[in-house]
Motif scaffolding. Structure first.
Motif, PDB file in Angstrom:
ATOM      1  N   HIS A  74       0.847  -1.191   0.000  1.00 20.81           N
ATOM      2  CA  HIS A  74       0.000   0.000   0.000  1.00 20.81           C
ATOM      3  C   HIS A  74       0.882   1.241   0.000  1.00 20.81           C
ATOM      4  CE1 HIS A  74      -3.369  -2.530   2.025  1.00 20.81           C
ATOM      5  NE2 HIS A  74      -3.238  -2.786   0.744  1.00 20.81           N
ATOM      6  N   ARG A  75       1.262   1.685  -1.193  1.00 19.28           N
ATOM      7  CA  ARG A  75       2.198   2.797  -1.309  1.00 19.28           C
ATOM      8  C   ARG A  75       1.537   4.114  -1.667  1.00 19.28           C
ATOM      9  NH1 ARG A  75       1.467  -1.159  -4.595  1.00 19.28           N
ATOM     10  NH2 ARG A  75       1.635  -0.784  -6.791  1.00 19.28           N
ATOM     11  N   ALA A  76       0.262   4.116  -1.891  1.00 19.27           N
ATOM     12  CA  ALA A  76      -0.527   5.327  -2.137  1.00 19.27           C
ATOM     13  C   ALA A  76      -1.989   4.943  -1.966  1.00 19.27           C
ATOM     14  CB  ALA A  76      -0.290   5.873  -3.541  1.00 19.27           C
ATOM     15  N   CYS A  77      -2.835   5.915  -1.672  1.00 14.97           N
ATOM     16  CA  CYS A  77      -4.266   5.653  -1.540  1.00 14.97           C
ATOM     17  C   CYS A  77      -5.021   6.731  -2.300  1.00 14.97           C
ATOM     18  CB  CYS A  77      -4.687   5.642  -0.072  1.00 14.97           C
ATOM     19  SG  CYS A  77      -6.438   5.268   0.167  1.00 14.97           S
ATOM     20  N   ILE A  78      -5.896   6.329  -3.184  1.00 15.46           N
ATOM     21  CA  ILE A  78      -6.757   7.251  -3.917  1.00 15.46           C
ATOM     22  C   ILE A  78      -8.083   7.312  -3.174  1.00 15.46           C
ATOM     23  CG2 ILE A  78      -7.964   7.670  -6.096  1.00 15.46           C
ATOM     24  CD1 ILE A  78      -4.923   7.849  -6.362  1.00 15.46           C
ATOM     25  N   THR A  79      -8.571   8.515  -2.906  1.00 19.20           N
ATOM     26  CA  THR A  79      -9.887   8.687  -2.299  1.00 19.20           C
ATOM     27  C   THR A  79     -10.845   9.245  -3.336  1.00 19.20           C
ATOM     28  OG1 THR A  79      -8.975   9.068  -0.089  1.00 19.20           O
ATOM     29  CG2 THR A  79     -11.216   9.876  -0.499  1.00 19.20           C
TER      30      THR A  79
END
Length: 129
Positions: free
Chosen positions: A71-76
């Motif tokens: 989990h190296r980035a999270c898009i919301t």
């Protein structure tokens, strides 16, 4: 000095496959290079630009060391129907992480899935009292 047009780039295994997945949520393609077998595709949604790039060419061209697991980035993505957003993501091939649930003392509903390259996507919906 001025900065404009910020963009998040996710490293993916297949740019075209990832682009099709994000188009499920209304993103539209604005750029690709090269035209066939792209190493990068850019998509836009509501003023936000999302780049999808192959890690190998980024490493070779720019000397980067892309992280391609975890989990190296999270898009919301904000929505007015979290249940439908969650179901649509799963139908498009997302992996379930955590279904819709209350957050921030019930002011929000949130749900998490992972895209085809394991990037988390958070769907968020404001609860109107």
């Amino acid at each position: 000095m001025r900065f404009t047009n910020p963009q998040t780039i996710l490293f993916v295994a297949d740019c075209e496959q990832a682009a099709r997945f994000y188009q499920t949520f209304g993103f539209r393609e604005t750029f690709r290079t090269p035209i066939s077998s792209p190493v990068k595709i850019e998509l836009e949604l509501d003023g936000f630009t999302l780049g999808l790039a192959l890690p190998g060419p980024a490493a070779e061209s720019h000397g980067l060391s892309p992280v391609v697991r975890g989990h190296r980035a999270c898009i919301t993505l904000w929505t007015d129907d979290i249940d439908q957003a969650y179901r649509s993501a799963l139908a498009a091939g997302a992996k379930d992480h955590e279904g819709p649930h209350p957050f921030l003392d019930g002011d929000l509903l949130v749900a998490f899935v992972e895209d085809l390259d394991e990037h988390p996507i958070q769907f968020a919906q404001r609860i109107v009292s």
